[in-house]
Motif scaffolding. Structure first.
Motif, PDB file in Angstrom:
ATOM      1  N   PHE A  21      -9.655  -6.911   0.896  1.00  0.00           N
ATOM      2  CA  PHE A  21      -8.458  -6.207   1.361  1.00  0.00           C
ATOM      3  C   PHE A  21      -7.623  -7.082   2.299  1.00  0.00           C
ATOM      4  CE2 PHE A  21     -10.339  -1.917   0.212  1.00  0.00           C
ATOM      5  CZ  PHE A  21      -9.346  -1.599  -0.697  1.00  0.00           C
ATOM      6  N   ALA A  24      -5.726  -9.356   0.120  1.00  0.00           N
ATOM      7  CA  ALA A  24      -4.635  -8.596  -0.494  1.00  0.00           C
ATOM      8  C   ALA A  24      -3.479  -8.431   0.486  1.00  0.00           C
ATOM      9  CB  ALA A  24      -5.140  -7.234  -0.967  1.00  0.00           C
ATOM     10  N   ASP A  25      -3.798  -8.227   1.757  1.00  0.00           N
ATOM     11  CA  ASP A  25      -2.745  -8.102   2.778  1.00  0.00           C
ATOM     12  C   ASP A  25      -1.925  -9.394   2.873  1.00  0.00           C
ATOM     13  OD1 ASP A  25      -3.508  -5.511   3.385  1.00  0.00           O
ATOM     14  OD2 ASP A  25      -4.626  -6.074   5.194  1.00  0.00           O
ATOM     15  N   HIS A  28       0.301  -9.474  -0.188  1.00  0.00           N
ATOM     16  CA  HIS A  28       1.411  -8.524  -0.028  1.00  0.00           C
ATOM     17  C   HIS A  28       2.449  -9.081   0.949  1.00  0.00           C
ATOM     18  CE1 HIS A  28       0.373  -5.049  -2.427  1.00  0.00           C
ATOM     19  NE2 HIS A  28      -0.852  -5.012  -1.926  1.00  0.00           N
ATOM     20  N   GLU A  52      -7.140  -6.121  -4.349  1.00  0.00           N
ATOM     21  CA  GLU A  52      -7.438  -4.732  -4.011  1.00  0.00           C
ATOM     22  C   GLU A  52      -8.434  -4.141  -5.009  1.00  0.00           C
ATOM     23  OE1 GLU A  52      -3.638  -2.809  -3.842  1.00  0.00           O
ATOM     24  OE2 GLU A  52      -3.192  -3.648  -1.861  1.00  0.00           O
ATOM     25  N   ASN A  53      -8.286  -4.479  -6.273  1.00  0.00           N
ATOM     26  CA  ASN A  53      -9.229  -3.997  -7.289  1.00  0.00           C
ATOM     27  C   ASN A  53     -10.633  -4.547  -7.034  1.00  0.00           C
ATOM     28  OD1 ASN A  53      -7.369  -2.430  -8.645  1.00  0.00           O
ATOM     29  ND2 ASN A  53      -6.824  -4.045 -10.086  1.00  0.00           N
ATOM     30  N   ARG A  56     -12.156  -2.627  -4.232  1.00  0.00           N
ATOM     31  CA  ARG A  56     -12.615  -1.309  -4.692  1.00  0.00           C
ATOM     32  C   ARG A  56     -13.908  -1.409  -5.496  1.00  0.00           C
ATOM     33  NH1 ARG A  56      -6.867  -0.915  -5.305  1.00  0.00           N
ATOM     34  NH2 ARG A  56      -6.083   0.445  -3.669  1.00  0.00           N
TER      35      ARG A  56
END
Length: 155
Positions: A21, A24-25, A28, A52-53, A56
């Motif tokens: 995550f 991912a940040d 982004h 993100e996947n 998860r």
């Protein structure tokens, strides 16, 4: 035969989830930073969503702790925490000094190499019945995507 997942395995999975995550940040952030350049924006967005996947997926494996999914942790908790620390330091650095496209792509490729240590097959040993199923979920073309973007936009 169901069994409770070892707490050390659960902790490693949680740290790996946080790391994904955090990555991912960063992606982004890069997408927002380069939002005016449509093609590179979509590369960053795709990269962020992929991370993100993966996060998860770590969460899912952790939630299956009462099933016979994971045999053992292959990654030490201290190693996982060190990788998370590096990702958070990079996030802080790029937000303090926003990089140009070329530098962002270089940083992302380095980051992908670092994150290779927390690819699912290097983090946990699945039981035989789940091994192929979980590893098939992982998308392995992230580095290729970034390398192609670097060749195209990293001038």
């Amino acid at each position: 035969m169901a069994y409770k997942m070892d707490i050390a395995v659960a902790q490693v999975l949680t740290v790996c989830e946080k790391t994904e995550f955090a990555c991912a940040d960063i992606y982004h952030y890069f997408a927002n930073l380069f939002k005016e350049e449509r093609e590179i924006f979509y590369i960053w967005l795709k990269s962020a969503l992929e991370r993100e996947n993966r996060a998860r997926l770590f969460a899912l494996v952790g939630k299956l702790r009462l099933d016979d999914v994971v045999e053992a942790a292959l990654l030490d908790l201290a190693q996982a925490e060190e990788i998370l620390k590096k990702v958070r330091e990079l996030e802080k650095k790029v937000k303090e000094e926003p990089p140009a496209v070329r530098e962002a792509l270089e940083l992302a490729m380095e980051l992908e190499q670092t994150l290779d240590a927390i690819s699912m097959e290097k983090v946990v040993q699945f039981t035989e019945s789940y091994q192929k199923w979980f590893l098939a979920i992982m998308n392995r073309d992230q580095m290729e995507l970034l390398q192609n973007a670097y060749q195209q936009f990293g001038k």
